[in-house]
Design a protein around this motif. Sequence first.
Motif, PDB file in Angstrom:
ATOM      1  N   ARG A  35       2.376   0.250  13.118  1.00 39.08           N
ATOM      2  CA  ARG A  35       2.042  -0.677  12.039  1.00 39.08           C
ATOM      3  C   ARG A  35       0.619  -1.182  12.248  1.00 39.08           C
ATOM      4  O   ARG A  35       0.181  -1.362  13.392  1.00 39.08           O
ATOM      5  N   SER A 103      -0.411  -0.549   7.040  1.00 43.03           N
ATOM      6  CA  SER A 103       0.925  -0.963   6.633  1.00 43.03           C
ATOM      7  C   SER A 103       0.860  -1.910   5.443  1.00 43.03           C
ATOM      8  O   SER A 103       0.001  -2.788   5.376  1.00 43.03           O
ATOM      9  N   ASP A 106       6.350  -2.399   3.989  1.00 45.73           N
ATOM     10  CA  ASP A 106       7.196  -1.529   4.819  1.00 45.73           C
ATOM     11  C   ASP A 106       6.885  -0.046   4.637  1.00 45.73           C
ATOM     12  O   ASP A 106       7.744   0.819   4.892  1.00 45.73           O
TER      13      ASP A 106
END
Length: 325
Positions: A35, A103, A106
């Motif tokens: 992420r 990111s 999600d």
Amino acid sequence: MTTTYTPATAATAPSASAVAALLRLGEALKELGYRFTTVTPATHLRVNRRSANASARDLRDVFGWSRPFRPGVLPDRLMELLDAGGALERDGGVYRSRVRFSSYDDELFIHSAFPTDAADSVFFGPDTYRMADAAVAHVQARTRPVGRAVDIGCGTAAGAIAVAKRAPEAEVLGVDINDTALRYAEINVALAGVNRVRAVHSDLLSGVDGAFDLIISNPPFMIDPGSRTYRNGGGPEGNELSLAVIAAAADRLAPGGSLVLFSGTGIVAGRDPLRAAAAARLTGTDLTWTYREVDPDVYGEELDTDAYRDAERLAVVVLTATRAG
């Protein structure tokens, strides 16, 4: 993890193979739990200038911060995918990734490595988050479903994908004039598993037909002496592309359809030239509209440039226009 990988010296892989390799790279990063939140270019530069950040040590350093790295930092499999995707740069014994992954919502989004100097760079940053959030908020507040939507100047297609996830019956198009952006958009659509989003080469809406229930856009809005496609908004105040999007929406919105435009403007002596020009463009149409500042003070480093010598601040704004229906 090994230190023996040597990048290929053969000719660049065919485009379809390269795109497939970059998709597999994104899938591998998702499986590894990668992420990264992308910051503004000015913040990115400041953080990377710290002596401790001269070289990459992990996935976020390589694929988020765009730091150089040496053999052994990435597993061979990721190195192979970078190379097959035409995105591995080598300088002696030091490597760099030509792509980043960020990111949002999600999902992972592939885009250009820092710094985004090339004319066909595909930008992703704080404005992407703001634009997509504004589009999502509008979709969730609508009282009627979205049947057809388009993201003008889609870039990574973050906005188009966010809309498609909230409008499961909608046909969603992401249009752009940048072929690199369209390739990355296709990868990002596949990574998100949203097969109703289609990337199309189009200058505004000239390459697509029909009316739309929702038009979203985050066009370039900077005054850019280098005229970089992803950054230059056009005109003396950087507002021409934003105004062109408004004009396109006035022509192509379906009854009850809406435009959500995320843009920016230099404020001069308390005057907002984009708001004034947008009001003039919308006068005489059947669109009702609102306009608000999302952040009154962004990209302060631009105030040191000749392009913004008369501006007292730069603001980012959201304009929403809706057709009666």
